[in-house]
Design a protein around this motif. Structure first.
Motif, mmCIF file in Angstrom:
data_model
loop_
_atom_site.group_PDB
_atom_site.id
_atom_site.type_symbol
_atom_site.label_atom_id
_atom_site.label_comp_id
_atom_site.label_asym_id
_atom_site.label_seq_id
_atom_site.Cartn_x
_atom_site.Cartn_y
_atom_site.Cartn_z
ATOM 1 N N ALA A 230 6.749 -43.576 90.509
ATOM 2 C CA ALA A 230 7.299 -42.254 90.795
ATOM 3 C C ALA A 230 6.239 -41.164 90.648
ATOM 4 C CB ALA A 230 8.487 -41.974 89.871
ATOM 5 N N ALA A 231 5.512 -41.171 89.540
ATOM 6 C CA ALA A 231 4.538 -40.103 89.292
ATOM 7 C C ALA A 231 3.429 -40.103 90.340
ATOM 8 C CB ALA A 231 3.948 -40.252 87.888
ATOM 9 N N LYS A 232 2.936 -41.283 90.708
ATOM 10 C CA LYS A 232 1.857 -41.351 91.700
ATOM 11 C C LYS A 232 2.336 -40.848 93.058
ATOM 12 C CE LYS A 232 -1.147 -44.713 94.058
ATOM 13 N NZ LYS A 232 -2.431 -43.978 93.943
ATOM 14 N N ALA A 233 3.530 -41.281 93.470
ATOM 15 C CA ALA A 233 4.040 -40.867 94.787
ATOM 16 C C ALA A 233 4.259 -39.364 94.840
ATOM 17 C CB ALA A 233 5.334 -41.614 95.092
ATOM 18 N N ILE A 234 4.829 -38.797 93.788
ATOM 19 C CA ILE A 234 5.081 -37.352 93.775
ATOM 20 C C ILE A 234 3.771 -36.575 93.770
ATOM 21 C CG2 ILE A 234 6.110 -35.470 92.449
ATOM 22 C CD1 ILE A 234 8.139 -37.537 91.373
ATOM 23 N N ALA A 235 2.804 -37.013 92.953
ATOM 24 C CA ALA A 235 1.520 -36.312 92.873
ATOM 25 C C ALA A 235 0.788 -36.352 94.207
ATOM 26 C CB ALA A 235 0.660 -36.916 91.766
ATOM 27 N N GLU A 236 0.826 -37.501 94.883
ATOM 28 C CA GLU A 236 0.109 -37.632 96.146
ATOM 29 C C GLU A 236 0.835 -36.940 97.300
ATOM 30 O OE1 GLU A 236 -2.437 -41.758 95.670
ATOM 31 O OE2 GLU A 236 -0.379 -41.902 96.432
ATOM 32 N N ALA A 238 3.784 -34.821 97.285
ATOM 33 C CA ALA A 238 4.230 -33.437 97.102
ATOM 34 C C ALA A 238 3.145 -32.552 96.508
ATOM 35 C CB ALA A 238 5.472 -33.398 96.208
ATOM 36 N N GLY A 239 2.267 -33.153 95.690
ATOM 37 C CA GLY A 239 1.215 -32.358 95.057
ATOM 38 C C GLY A 239 -0.101 -32.384 95.785
ATOM 39 N N ALA A 240 -0.209 -33.233 96.823
ATOM 40 C CA ALA A 240 -1.442 -33.323 97.627
ATOM 41 C C ALA A 240 -2.667 -33.634 96.766
ATOM 42 C CB ALA A 240 -1.662 -32.039 98.426
ATOM 43 N N ILE A 241 -2.482 -34.506 95.765
ATOM 44 C CA ILE A 241 -3.585 -34.910 94.887
ATOM 45 C C ILE A 241 -4.078 -36.278 95.356
ATOM 46 C CG2 ILE A 241 -4.264 -35.469 92.534
ATOM 47 C CD1 ILE A 241 -2.052 -33.628 91.551
ATOM 48 N N ALA A 242 -5.347 -36.371 95.699
ATOM 49 C CA ALA A 242 -5.933 -37.640 96.126
ATOM 50 C C ALA A 242 -6.336 -38.435 94.887
ATOM 51 C CB ALA A 242 -7.129 -37.390 97.035
ATOM 52 N N LEU A 359 -1.050 -36.452 85.729
ATOM 53 C CA LEU A 359 -1.722 -36.427 87.030
ATOM 54 C C LEU A 359 -1.950 -34.996 87.513
ATOM 55 C CD1 LEU A 359 0.130 -39.379 88.799
ATOM 56 C CD2 LEU A 359 -2.101 -39.394 87.666
ATOM 57 N N LEU A 360 -1.002 -34.110 87.240
ATOM 58 C CA LEU A 360 -1.189 -32.712 87.612
ATOM 59 C C LEU A 360 -2.286 -32.058 86.777
ATOM 60 C CD1 LEU A 360 2.553 -31.581 87.943
ATOM 61 C CD2 LEU A 360 0.963 -32.107 89.808
ATOM 62 N N SER A 361 -2.425 -32.482 85.527
ATOM 63 C CA SER A 361 -3.420 -31.889 84.622
ATOM 64 C C SER A 361 -4.826 -32.421 84.880
ATOM 65 C CB SER A 361 -3.036 -32.164 83.165
ATOM 66 O OG SER A 361 -1.806 -31.564 82.826
ATOM 67 N N TYR A 362 -4.935 -33.736 85.066
ATOM 68 C CA TYR A 362 -6.250 -34.365 85.183
ATOM 69 C C TYR A 362 -6.652 -34.694 86.618
ATOM 70 C CZ TYR A 362 -5.714 -35.193 80.131
ATOM 71 O OH TYR A 362 -5.532 -35.052 78.779
ATOM 72 N N GLY A 363 -5.684 -34.716 87.549
ATOM 73 C CA GLY A 363 -6.008 -35.097 88.918
ATOM 74 C C GLY A 363 -6.515 -36.527 88.984
ATOM 75 N N ASP A 364 -7.556 -36.758 89.789
ATOM 76 C CA ASP A 364 -8.093 -38.120 89.911
ATOM 77 C C ASP A 364 -8.958 -38.509 88.725
ATOM 78 O OD1 ASP A 364 -10.263 -36.497 90.374
ATOM 79 O OD2 ASP A 364 -10.889 -37.478 92.231
#
Length: 516
Positions: A230-236, A238-242, A359-364
Motif C-alpha cells: 500500500a505505502a509503495k503504491a501510494i507514494a509512487e 499519488a505522490g510521484a516519488i520514484a 517514504l514521504l520523508s525519505y523518498g528513495d
C-alpha cells in the motif's frame, strides 16, 4: 638506550586494557595503545556474543530487542523528521461509529459508499488519495454492491482522487477482490508479518512475490507473480516519488510526537502527545516496577468515522484536504492490529500510514533493513563500530574520573578520617555486615550509573546515525545490547583472570615492598 620491541609494547598495552575495570589498576604505560586494545577486545566480545546468541538460541536475542524498543522511542523523538506527519490522516470505523449509528460490522456496501463520498465529496475537503484498508474479498449477499462500485468510480473519475484498495492474493498469486466492484481503484498488498522474536513491526516490505518457498519480500524475477504494498503504491502513484527497485525491505522508523488540532476519538481519550526526552533516555529496566505510563496518542491525525459525520466541514477540511487519507477498522473481533515499538498495539492501518510517512520523508533514500550478513555488513559495520567506541569511551572516562577522585587531596583527607573514625568504619568498613551492605549498595549505584551513561551515549549516537545513514539501526542496537551486557557482567575481569591469572592488588604489592 634500547628501544623496546613493538610486540612488547602491544603485550603491555593489552594487559593494561584488561585491567581497565580493576579498581586498583596500575598506571597506563601506553594509553593510546591500551585504548585501542580495549576497543578491539570489546568489538570481538560483542560480535562473538551476537553470533553465538543467534546460533545457539535465537530467542536469547529478545534481550537485545528489549533495548531496541527503548531505542525506537529515542529515535522517534529526536532522529525522525516530522515533515510528512501533516500529509497523512487516519480515519477509523470503530465502536464509537457503530454505537452512534446503531450499526453492526460489517456495514453494507451502501454505507461504505456513503461514507467514502462524505470523506471526499465536498469542495475544500478533498484528500490527495484514499487508501481503504478493508478487504472486499468474500462474496456476501448485499444488493447495494453497485452503489460502492459507483462511489469508487466517482472518486477516481469525477473527483480525480486516486483510490487504493487493500486486497489479498488469489491461488495464482494475483491480488483480487470480489466480483462486481469494478476496476476504479488500484489493488495493493496490505500484509503484516510480526517480527518472529518480539512481535514488533520493524520492517515493511515494499513488494512481495510468489517464489517456490512461498511469498517473499522483494521484486519478482521475470514471470513470477508480484504486487506492491500500500505505502509503495501510494507514494509512487499519488505522490510521484520514484522509489526504484527494492533491494531489501524498508526498515520502518516510527514517529512519536502526535499531531494535534482536532478533538480526539473516544478510543484515544487519556493519551499523551509525547514523552519527555529524559524519560525516553532512561533504560526501561528502571520502570519495570512502576505504574505503566498513559498511552501515546497516534502519530498521525486520527478520526473516528463518527467524527466525519459530526464535525463541521471547516474542521474536516483542516483534517482531510490535500492529505493521504488512510481508512481502516478498529472493531472488536476484527483482528487487524500491528505492534509498534513506540506506541504498542495499534490498528493495522497505522502500520501502512507510518510506512507511507517514511517514504514521504525519505523518498528513495528510505532506510534499509540490512542484517549482519555478507550483504549488509559493509553498511552496518561503521555505525556498529562507532557505537561500540562510544560505550567504551564512557567506560574509559568513568575509570579515569574515579582514578582522579582517588588521587585527589580531598579523597585522601576523607580516607584518613575514615580510618580514624569508629563510626565511619562501622558504616562503611568491610569488617562489619552493615559496612559491607553500604559498600555493596554504593557499588551497585555506581555500576547502574555507569551503565545508564553508556546506554544514553549509545542511544543518542544511534539516533544521530539514523539521520545520516541509510541503514536501519536495529542490527546496531542488537550489537550494542550485547556490548552493554558484556559491560554489565564485567567481561574484562573474567578475561583478565583467564589471561593474566590472579594478580596481587597494587596496594598489597606496595605494602609488601615497603616492608622489605
Amino acid at each position: 638506550m634500547a628501544v623496546r620491541p613493538s610486540f612488547s609494547v602491544l603485550r603491555s598495552a593489552f594487559a593494561d586494557a584488561l585491567r581497565l575495570s580493576d579498581e586498583e589498576r596500575r598506571p597506563l604505560r601506553h594509553p593510546l595503545a591500551s585504548f585501542f586494545c580495549a576497543f578491539l577486545i570489546l568489538v570481538v566480545v560483542s560480535f562473538g556474543m551476537l553470533y553465538l546468541g543467534d546460533k545457539l538460541n535465537a530467542s536469547g536475542m529478545v534481550l537485545t530487542r528489549f533495548m531496541g524498543a527503548g531505542q525506537a522511542a529515542v529515535t522517534a523523538q529526536i532522529g525522525y523528521p516530522g515533515k510528512a506527519r501533516e500529509q497523512v490522516a487516519v480515519v477509523l470505523y470503530d465502536e464509537q461509529f457503530l454505537r452512534a449509528y446503531e450499526s453492526a460490522w460489517p456495514i453494507s456496501y451502501q454505507d461504505h459508499a456513503d461514507w467514502l463520498l462524505r470523506l471526499a465529496g465536498r469542495p475544500g475537503m478533498r484528500p490527495k488519495a484514499i487508501f481503504l484498508d478493508i478487504t472486499f474479498g468474500q462474496q456476501r449477499e448485499d444488493p447495494t454492491l453497485p452503489a460502492l462500485k459507483e462511489a469508487l468510480c466517482t472518486l477516481r473519475d469525477t473527483l480525480r482522487i486516486p483510490v487504493f484498495l487493500a486486497a489479498l492474493p488469489d491461488a495464482g498469486g494475483k491480488l483480487a477482490v470480489r466480483a462486481g466492484l469494478g476496476s476504479c481503484f488500484t489493488m495493493v498488498g496490505a500484509d503484516y508479518t510480526p517480527d518472529a522474536l518480539d512481535g514488533y513491526a520493524w520492517t515493511y516490505p515494499l513488494t512481495r512475490h510468489l517464489a517456490a518457498s512461498g511469498w517473499t519480500a522483494g521484486p519478482a524475477p521475470a514471470g513470477e507473480p508480484a504486487y506492491r504494498s500500500a505505502a509503495k503504491a501510494i507514494a509512487e502513484d499519488a505522490g510521484a516519488i520514484a522509489l526504484g527497485e527494492e533491494s531489501v525491505p524498508l526498515a520502518l522508523v516510527w514517529g512519536e510526537k502526535a499531531a494535534t488540532g482536532l478533538p480526539l476519538a473516544e478510543r484515544d481519550l487519556g493519551c499523551v502527545p509525547g514523552r519527555s526526552t529524559p524519560r525516553n533516555l532512561t533504560p526501561g529496566l528502571f520502570f519495570q516496577f512502576a505504574d505503566p505510563p498513559p498511552p501515546l496518542c497516534p502519530y498521525h491525525r486520527t478520526l473516528s468515522m463518527e467524527q466525519v459525520g459530526s464535525l463541521p466541514d471547516t474542521a474536516l477540511a483542516a483534517a482531510l484536504q490535500g492529505r493521504y487519507v488512510m481508512v481502516g477498522a478498529n472493531i472488536p473481533g476484527h483482528n487487524d492490529f500491528a505492534k509498534s515499538p513506540v506506541h504498542g498495539l495499534v490498528p493495522g492501518v497505522h502500520y501502512h500510514a507510518m510506512a507511507l510517512d517514511n517514504l514521504l520523508s525519505y523518498g528513495d533514500r528510505y532506510k534499509l533493513n540490512h542484517e549482519w550478513n555478507a550483504e549488509g555488513i559493509g553498511t552496518l559495520i561503521w555505525p556498529g563500530l562507532l557505537t561500540v567506541l562510544a560505550v567504551l569511551s564512557v567506560h574509559w572516562f568513568w575509570a579515569w574520573l574515579f582514578g582522579q577522585l582517588k588521587d585527589s587531596e580531598r579523597w585522601k583527607s576523607f580516607a584518613a578520617r575514615h580510618a580514624a573514625s569508629p563510626r565511619l568504619q562501622a558504616w562503611t568498613g568491610e569488617t562489619t555486615r552493615r559496612g559491607r551492605s553500604v559498600l555493596a549498595l554504593l557499588g551497585a549505584l555506581a555500576w547502574a550509573a555507569r551503565l545508564t551513561l553508556q546506554f544514553v551515549s549509545a542511544a543518542l549516537l544511534i539516533a544521530f546515525l539514523q539521520t545520516v545513514s541509510r541503514a536501519g539501526m536495529l542490527p546496531v542496537v542488537e550489537l550494542i545490547g550485547m556490548t552493554l551486557f558484556a559491560e554489565a557482567v564485567d567481561y574484562l575481569a573474567r578475561l583478565r583472570w583467564y589471561v593474566l591469572g590472579k594478580e596481587v592488588p597494587v596496594s598489597e604489592a606496595a605494602h609488601a615492598q615497603s616492608t622489605l
